[in-house]
Design a protein around this motif. Structure first.
Motif, PDB file in Angstrom:
ATOM      1  N   GLY A  86       0.375  -0.878  -0.471  1.00  0.00           N
ATOM      2  CA  GLY A  86      -0.292   0.050   0.103  1.00  0.00           C
ATOM      3  C   GLY A  86       0.928   1.121  -0.103  1.00  0.00           C
ATOM      4  N   CYS A  87       2.335   1.393   0.669  1.00  0.00           N
ATOM      5  CA  CYS A  87       2.655   2.502   0.925  1.00  0.00           C
ATOM      6  C   CYS A  87       2.714   3.027  -0.734  1.00  0.00           C
ATOM      7  N   PRO A  88       2.570   4.515  -0.317  1.00  0.00           N
ATOM      8  CA  PRO A  88       1.541   5.074  -2.183  1.00  0.00           C
ATOM      9  C   PRO A  88       3.203   5.778  -2.378  1.00  0.00           C
ATOM     10  N   SER A  89       4.799   5.767  -1.957  1.00  0.00           N
ATOM     11  CA  SER A  89       6.345   6.981  -1.696  1.00  0.00           C
ATOM     12  C   SER A  89       6.415   7.253  -3.231  1.00  0.00           C
ATOM     13  N   GLY A  90       7.122   7.597  -3.875  1.00  0.00           N
ATOM     14  CA  GLY A  90       7.311   7.399  -5.162  1.00  0.00           C
ATOM     15  C   GLY A  90       8.906   7.001  -5.567  1.00  0.00           C
ATOM     16  N   THR A  91       9.324   6.957  -4.176  1.00  0.00           N
ATOM     17  CA  THR A  91      10.460   6.113  -3.461  1.00  0.00           C
ATOM     18  C   THR A  91      10.456   4.801  -3.748  1.00  0.00           C
ATOM     19  N   VAL A  92       9.238   4.139  -2.729  1.00  0.00           N
ATOM     20  CA  VAL A  92       8.674   2.840  -2.667  1.00  0.00           C
ATOM     21  C   VAL A  92       8.558   2.479  -4.262  1.00  0.00           C
ATOM     22  N   THR A  93       7.440   2.926  -4.568  1.00  0.00           N
ATOM     23  CA  THR A  93       7.024   2.600  -5.508  1.00  0.00           C
ATOM     24  C   THR A  93       7.465   2.017  -6.824  1.00  0.00           C
ATOM     25  N   SER A  94       8.825   2.646  -6.844  1.00  0.00           N
ATOM     26  CA  SER A  94       9.579   2.606  -8.371  1.00  0.00           C
ATOM     27  C   SER A  94      10.417   1.504  -7.785  1.00  0.00           C
ATOM     28  N   LYS A  95      10.314   1.291  -7.383  1.00  0.00           N
ATOM     29  CA  LYS A  95      11.399  -0.192  -6.690  1.00  0.00           C
ATOM     30  C   LYS A  95      10.494  -2.050  -6.756  1.00  0.00           C
ATOM     31  N   HIS A  96       9.002  -1.371  -7.235  1.00  0.00           N
ATOM     32  CA  HIS A  96       8.736  -2.585  -7.036  1.00  0.00           C
ATOM     33  C   HIS A  96       7.904  -2.825  -5.790  1.00  0.00           C
ATOM     34  N   LYS A  97       8.239  -2.051  -4.808  1.00  0.00           N
ATOM     35  CA  LYS A  97       7.695  -2.542  -3.385  1.00  0.00           C
ATOM     36  C   LYS A  97       6.331  -1.770  -3.110  1.00  0.00           C
TER      37      LYS A  97
END
Ligand SMILES: Cc1cc2nc3c(=O)[nH]c(=O)nc-3n(C[C@H](O)[C@H](O)[C@H](O)COP(=O)(O)O)c2cc1C
Length: 312
Positions: A86-97
């Motif tokens: 669920g974490c929406p942060s760009g630095t997280v989602t860009s790593k497919h997390k």
């Protein structure tokens, strides 16, 4: 909640405001070899969580690090682990997390397949309804339904909605139809009335997860169960006890003040007519300044225990 619910917070909250069935750690992001140390490790050590029923949460983009970290958690005595989708942060989602896992349901499926075939612990999932749109949820839900999740907590927004869009209750409702696991609702529950409305609308809900609303009003779990509203003196004791716990844990006074100020982003709503006094709390640079500003705020005469969290 990352940056908010440190172990000291959980301990003091559980002691003074019992009523939560369980607490979740802020996400722990192990390295690619599954290791985590420092603050995330301290956060799950049982001696730092006395009196708290705790489920550790992992943020990963592959099953390998999840399984290694889960083994560490199992060795510490945990019986369940939560996967953050669920974490929406760009630095997280860009790593497919985090919510980034929602972009590729097939990859999510493979990851869960490996996790469920080898994880020594029960596994729950915290998810959003989709990445760009809540319409993606049916495909994501079909993946979850293939596995024996111990619980599915649904933050009823897509990633694009961050923490602001209106929760999509229609899309959320689909999770309740024929899911083989207990489903928990999450999103914008700020008052006992909000919690009651959700329970009435969805009678087969297993539970509700509280976030910002409970940081704003630490008595929200109690109020949701018919208990009394937060008293001003109680809030003062809660904050002072928490400050002392941070200092006793070895945190420097200036960092302790900084951590307490993070809470005021949410708790300022309890003092709706004291904007200047609240600003003084945010401006405080040292612990003595912080304490003086909080004393002045409490003396300001503005306190509304039922105000509830509101977005700035
Ligand atoms: C500052 C902050 C940190 C958060 N950290 C986490 C986290 O580590 N893990 C998680 O699952 N959700 C995290 N969340 C999301 C909340 O758990 C929750 O899903 C979201 O705020 C919506 O619920 P609410 O409207 O009741 O706050 C965080 C939210 C905020 C605002």
């Amino acid at each position: 909640m990352e940056g908010i619910t440190y172990p000291e917070y959980r301990r003091v909250h559980a002691r003074m405001f019992p009523g939560a069935a369980r607490y979740y750690t802020p996400f722990i992001a192990p390295d690619p070899s599954g290791c985590f140390r420092g603050a995330p490790l301290r956060g799950v050590l049982p001696e730092n969580n006395a009196g708290v029923i705790l489920v550790p949460q992992l943020l990963v983009n592959a099953a390998g690090p999840f399984l290694i970290a889960a083994q560490v958690l199992s060795d510490l005595g945990y019986t369940e682990v939560d996967l953050n989708v669920g974490c929406p942060s760009g630095t997280v989602t860009s790593k497919h997390k985090g919510a980034g896992m929602l972009r590729d349901p097939d990859a999510l499926d493979h990851c869960l397949e490996e996790i469920f075939s080898r994880c020594p612990l029960a596994v729950s999932v915290k998810t959003r309804l989709g990445f760009d749109s809540t319409e993606e949820f049916s495909a994501v839900l079909a993946v979850y339904r293939k596995y024996p999740l111990s619980r599915l907590t649904v933050h009823a927004r897509d990633r694009a909605g961050m923490y602001r869009s209106r929760p999509d209750l229609e899309a959320f409702a689909s999770a309740l139809k024929d899911s083989p696991f207990p489903v928990i609702y999450n999103g914008d529950l700020f008052t006992p009335g909000d919690i009651q409305a959700i329970s009435l609308r969805f009678p087969c809900l297993y539970g509700a997860m509280l976030g910002r609303g409970a940081v704003c009003d630490p008595a929200l779990f109690r109020r949701a169960q018919g208990g009394p509203v937060l008293r001003k003196e109680e809030l003062n004791t809660f904050l002072e006890t928490l400050t002392e716990e941070y200092l006793a844990s070895g945190l420097a006074p200036a960092y302790t003040a900084a951590r307490m100020k993070e809470l005021w982003y949410y708790m300022r709503c309890l003092f709706p007519d004291a904007k200047r006094a609240v600003k003084a709390v945010f401006r405080a640079r040292s612990l003595p300044d912080y304490r003086a500003a909080v004393d002045a705020l409490f003396a300001s005469g503005s306190f509304d225990a039922e105000a509830g969290f509101q977005q700035a």
